[in-house]
Scaffold this active site. Structure first.
Site, PDB file in Angstrom:
ATOM      1  N   GLU A 134       0.853  -1.180   0.000  1.00  0.00           N
ATOM      2  CA  GLU A 134       0.000   0.000   0.000  1.00  0.00           C
ATOM      3  C   GLU A 134       0.899   1.242   0.000  1.00  0.00           C
ATOM      4  O   GLU A 134       1.869   1.285   0.758  1.00  0.00           O
ATOM      5  CB  GLU A 134      -0.909   0.044   1.223  1.00  0.00           C
ATOM      6  N   GLY A 269       3.209   1.503  11.008  1.00  0.00           N
ATOM      7  CA  GLY A 269       2.966   0.724  12.222  1.00  0.00           C
ATOM      8  C   GLY A 269       2.674  -0.725  11.888  1.00  0.00           C
ATOM      9  O   GLY A 269       3.246  -1.648  12.458  1.00  0.00           O
ATOM     10  N   ALA A 270       1.771  -0.915  10.921  1.00  0.00           N
ATOM     11  CA  ALA A 270       1.358  -2.258  10.522  1.00  0.00           C
ATOM     12  C   ALA A 270       0.635  -2.159   9.188  1.00  0.00           C
ATOM     13  O   ALA A 270       0.316  -1.061   8.733  1.00  0.00           O
ATOM     14  CB  ALA A 270       0.431  -2.865  11.571  1.00  0.00           C
ATOM     15  N   MET A 271       0.396  -3.315   8.550  1.00  0.00           N
ATOM     16  CA  MET A 271      -0.273  -3.321   7.251  1.00  0.00           C
ATOM     17  C   MET A 271      -1.246  -4.480   7.182  1.00  0.00           C
ATOM     18  O   MET A 271      -0.880  -5.625   7.430  1.00  0.00           O
ATOM     19  CB  MET A 271       0.784  -3.427   6.133  1.00  0.00           C
ATOM     20  N   GLU A 272      -2.482  -4.154   6.781  1.00  0.00           N
ATOM     21  CA  GLU A 272      -3.601  -5.089   6.872  1.00  0.00           C
ATOM     22  C   GLU A 272      -3.698  -6.092   5.728  1.00  0.00           C
ATOM     23  O   GLU A 272      -4.801  -6.375   5.268  1.00  0.00           O
ATOM     24  CB  GLU A 272      -4.897  -4.292   6.979  1.00  0.00           C
ATOM     25  N   ASN A 273      -2.583  -6.645   5.245  1.00  0.00           N
ATOM     26  CA  ASN A 273      -2.654  -7.673   4.206  1.00  0.00           C
ATOM     27  C   ASN A 273      -3.594  -8.786   4.681  1.00  0.00           C
ATOM     28  O   ASN A 273      -3.419  -9.298   5.788  1.00  0.00           O
ATOM     29  CB  ASN A 273      -1.279  -8.281   3.963  1.00  0.00           C
ATOM     30  N   GLU A 306      -5.804  -3.498  12.720  1.00  0.00           N
ATOM     31  CA  GLU A 306      -5.552  -4.284  11.505  1.00  0.00           C
ATOM     32  C   GLU A 306      -6.614  -5.368  11.331  1.00  0.00           C
ATOM     33  O   GLU A 306      -7.066  -5.622  10.216  1.00  0.00           O
ATOM     34  CB  GLU A 306      -4.153  -4.907  11.558  1.00  0.00           C
ATOM     35  N   HIS A 309      -9.672  -4.110   9.721  1.00  0.00           N
ATOM     36  CA  HIS A 309      -9.520  -3.933   8.272  1.00  0.00           C
ATOM     37  C   HIS A 309      -9.855  -5.192   7.476  1.00  0.00           C
ATOM     38  O   HIS A 309     -10.106  -5.100   6.274  1.00  0.00           O
ATOM     39  CB  HIS A 309      -8.066  -3.590   7.950  1.00  0.00           C
TER      40      HIS A 309
END
Ligand SMILES: [Zn+2]
Length: 848
Positions: A134, A269-273, A306, A309
């Site tokens: 993203e 911070g983080a990624m909602e894959n 996350e 999401h």
């Protein structure tokens, strides 16, 4: 082609399923890949355009339904990150299979398919590779239709060394050793239909904690070896929030497993894959016993965010990047809801007030922006990852939820998700769903908050039984502009009189509105519960009435709002600093952490703004404010106190030992820190950050060496960042210079350096040196740091308060525009302007 589609791919050909096989090489930092994309051709074409960046395409072919194979030519357009595939004959509408062989690099910019290293138990550097797609970096890993509306199914295969682990969005179907190569092939199941930016693959020596069952879903936490004992807390909140959301949304989790993965180098911070959420280590791995409450809350927040999401963002996705705010605002809103349900004793919605206040600070600037704005080029979406998208967005959703009622709001959300699952939607689709479900004019209300920048200052006065409201835009810089702007503001009001308490909720839609109460009130609180995204200005009489009943009539959140609104009015020049300092005397006996956070935060700002001569008098006053509170709380945990009170003790001591300059407090903090070093369990974890800050603040050479060593040998991610950032709190020039060097000499991960730099800029005794250093090494920093962190680092310039240095700062950024952060840079510069004006105004006043 209409202008808004100019930066987008044509829709003549669309992907349905990607079969993707990648072979990363963790010694040369390169990869090769091949993909077969099932496509639909919607009208006759000779060319197919898709996205590719930093990739080489080696062979392209198209297989037609009858089996005929056409070779394709490739034209790469690096600037627009596109590959155009051309064919010798016109392709008629219908299905096809596109095959592409390609190769690329594992870059060091923490986007696309990128590399990371960490120290193994043997002290050697170990490699790993991760992805971060993203907004538009999937195109760096494989040629694709890299726009959120081109949803497709992904089947990923990774070819990796025998000893490594591979993780992707779906579960592993099989692992097969490849004879004589020392490699194995890991084949993953098909993903659900989703956008490219949610695809993920991670390769390295990962080990798992879990699985635990979250409903029917196996949930694991992955980390590099030796850190699995820090995973328990994340497993707990991961399970609790995933189960909470499937109930709230009324839809089962859409993936077939869920992995939470800690990556040692991570830009955000983080990624909602979907199914493979990636985190920076501090946001996932934590020692549940020894961490502070704030550190635990951070992990709980990010994991819940996350997980939210997985439905809001992954299952239903924005059509285009202008709708990004809805993803993020909603996930932030849901994060509060889930954490609040999981640990009610943390009173998460109360502390959200602090986040709301941060958004209101930026949104009170002339250089703010509306929550949603048109995005043409996808890179413009990069500027959306800010406090206005997350915190203002979540605040206005919370305001709407409170106005409609929690259940009605939830029903609207359920309808929205049902209608658009596995597809894309726009903001207007959400209002349609909530309107259909609640029969309330939601769109008219929300449009005033989503498409207009800023928020109102609502003035209130009482005349007999009448209460008069008026609204006008709130601005720190008073110039009378945009005075005509108005909002549909839900007013949550509570009034007390001899006959009892009256509560009233209504919509303020006009510039002026009057309501009538059964009788004249003794006191009135507007914005009861603190859910409104506006400030309130009470008439002198009404404010005095509230001050007289401070603890008895006002909840903690309401006291917070009164203090925070008063501070904003002071910064805006609407209230005098003396009045503000008198008001916060009321907080002296308060035991609420959020009320104190408002006070302490404003005192830090004040301390930064005033020059040294005036700070002496301020410090004296702050000692009288914080001293008795510290005395009341003591230095160790009391039986039966709440975790929030333990945290507050640390905050108060931290303030007394730094901005209030209390020597006795500084000595005591040093003694306790020495005790902590010998026997860590004898000091409450919530006190440690304050001790570390004070020791650094007053620190000498041995302290610096000690902290530097502790940063290098830390046992948890939280400890590592605590000592790292403490190195920016020292005041002695020699140590400041050493810390500044750390920001570019490779000792600190580039995920942390920009934030260390921001901290030094905000350190009053270091800011001048920090500014010189940053400008001297600007190009180096741009080369090293992730793009998204540059505007965040530059937030530190709000601390450079002084007319000469302000001019220098403006000149520098006029010549060095910050890519992807023009709006945020404008905001930082305006905040600096506001601070310089305050300094002038307050200096004159304090001299008088
Ligand atoms: Zn998010």
């Amino acid at each position: 082609m209409p202008a808004e589609r100019h930066h987008r791919l044509p829709i003549t050909v669309t992907p349905e399923r990607y079969q993707l096989r990648l072979t990363p090489d963790l010694t040369t930092w390169t990869f090769t890949g091949e993909e077969t994309i099932s496509i639909q051709i919607h009208e006759p074409v000779r060319e197919i355009a898709l996205n590719a960046a930093e990739l080489e395409l080696h062979a392209v072919s198209l297989r037609r339904p009858g089996g005929k194979i056409l070779a394709g030519g490739v034209r790469l357009d690096a600037e627009n990150e596109r590959a155009t595939l051309s064919f010798a004959e016109t392709l008629p509408p219908g299905a096809g299979e596109l095959r592409i062989q390609f190769s690329g690099i594992l870059n060091d910019k923490l986007h696309g398919f990128y590399r990371s290293t960490y120290k193994g138990a043997d002290g050697k550097d170990k490699p790993l590779a991760s992805t971060q797609f993203e907004s538009t970096d999937a195109r760096r890993a494989f040629p694709c239709w890299d726009e959120p509306a081109f949803k497709a199914v992904y089947q990923v295969t990774l070819v990796i060394d025998e000893g490594l682990t591979a993780i992707s969005n779906a579960r592993t179907m099989r692992e097969t050793a490849l004879a004589k190569t020392g490699k194995k092939e890991v084949v993953f199941a098909d993903s659900m239909k989703m956008s490219t930016y949610l695809v993920a693959f991670i390769v390295g020596e990962f080990e798992a904690a879990g699985p635990v069952a979250a409903g029917d879903t196996p949930l694991r936490v992955w980390a590099v070896p030796g850190k699995q004992h820090l995973a328990r807390f994340a497993l707990d909140i991961g399970k609790a929030s995933l189960e909470h959301f499937s109930r709230y949304y009324g839809i089962a989790y859409p993936g077939d497993k869920l992995d939470l993965i800690a990556v040692p180098d991570f830009a955000s911070g983080a990624m909602e894959n979907l199914g493979a959420i990636t985190f920076r280590e501090t946001a996932l791995l934590v020692d549940g016993e020894r961490a502070t409450r704030a550190e635990l809350e951070r992990v709980a927040d990010v994991v819940a965010h996350e997980n939210a999401h997985m439905w809001f963002g992954d299952l239903v996705t924005m059509k285009w990047w202008n709708g990004l705010w809805l993803n993020e605002a909603f996930a932030t809103f849901m994060e509060m809801l889930a954490v609040d349900a999981w640990k009610p004793e943390w009173r998460r919605w109360d502390s959200f007030t602090v986040s709301r206040a941060a958004a209101m600070q930026v949104d009170g600037l002339k250089s703010t922006r509306p929550i949603e704005f048109p995005v043409e080029k996808p890179e413009e979406a990069a500027g959306m990852f800010d406090v206005l998208t997350y915190e203002k967005g979540a605040s206005v959703l919370r305001m709407l939820e409170q106005y409609l009622g929690a259940e009605s709001f939830r029903d609207g959300i359920r309808l929205y998700l049902q209608r658009h699952k596995y597809a894309n939607a726009e903001t207007t689709d959400l209002w349609d769903a909530i309107e259909d479900s609640t029969k309330q004019p939601v769109r008219a209300l929300m449009d005033t908050w989503i498409f207009q920048p800023g928020y109102p200052l609502i003035s209130v006065e009482q005349a007999g039984r009448e209460v008069r409201f008026s609204q006008r835009i709130f601005r720190y810089l008073q110039d009378g502009a945009d005075g005509e702007r108005k909002w549909h503001a839900p007013i949550f009001m509570r009034a007390g009189s001899r006959s009892g308490i009256v509560e009233k909720t209504f919509l303020l839609t006009e510039p002026e509105q009057t309501i009538e109460l059964p009788e004249k009130s003794d006191w009135i609180i507007v914005n009861a519960g603190g859910h409104g995204f506006y400030r309130v200005r009470y008439s002198g009489e009404l404010l005095d009435a509230l001050k007289a009943r401070w603890r008895e009539a006002l909840s903690a959140v309401e006291r917070f709002s009164v203090v925070n609104d008063a501070w904003a009015a002071t910064m805006a020049g609407l209230t005098s600093l003396t009045d503000y300092l008198d008001l916060i005397e009321l907080v002296r006996d308060d035991n609420d952490i959020n009320v104190w956070t408002a006070v302490i935060g404003s005192c830090h700002q004040l301390h930064r703004i005033l020059d040294d001569a005036q700070c002496g008098r301020l410090e004296e006053r702050l000692r009288r404010l914080f001293g008795p509170a510290v005395e009341r709380f003591g230095w160790s945990i009391k039986a039966g106190e709440s975790p929030l009170e333990s945290q507050l003790r640390g905050e108060l001591i931290g303030a007394l030992g730094t901005i209030a300059g209390d020597h006795a407090c500084q000595r005591r903090a040093r003694e306790l820190f020495e005790l902590y070093e010998k026997a860590p369990e004898s000091v409450d974890a919530n006190l440690v950050p304050a001790l570390v800050t004070i020791v650094a603040y007053t620190g000498a050479s041995t302290d610096y060496e000690k902290f530097y060593h502790r940063f290098k040998s830390a046992q948890t991610p939280q400890e590592e960042t605590r000592y790292l950032f403490a190195l920016g709190n020292f005041g002695v020039p020699e140590f400041i210079d050493r810390t500044l060097n750390l920001t570019i000499n490779g000792e600190v991960r580039t995920q942390n350096s920009p934030y260390l730099m921001r901290g030094i800029l905000l350190n009053k005794r270091a800011r001048q040196r920090a500014w010189s250093f940053m400008t001297a090494h600007w190009d180096e920093m741009l080369r090293q740091y992730p793009d998204n962190s540059i505007p965040r680092m530059c937030e530190g310039i709000v601390g450079l308060v002084g007319p000469e240095i302000e001019a220098e700062v403006r000149q520098f950024f006029a010549a060095h525009a910050v890519k992807q952060g023009a709006k945020q840079m404008e905001q930082h510069l305006e905040r600096l302007r506001v601070a310089v004006l305050c300094r002038e105004r307050w200096s004159a006043m304090l001299r008088a």
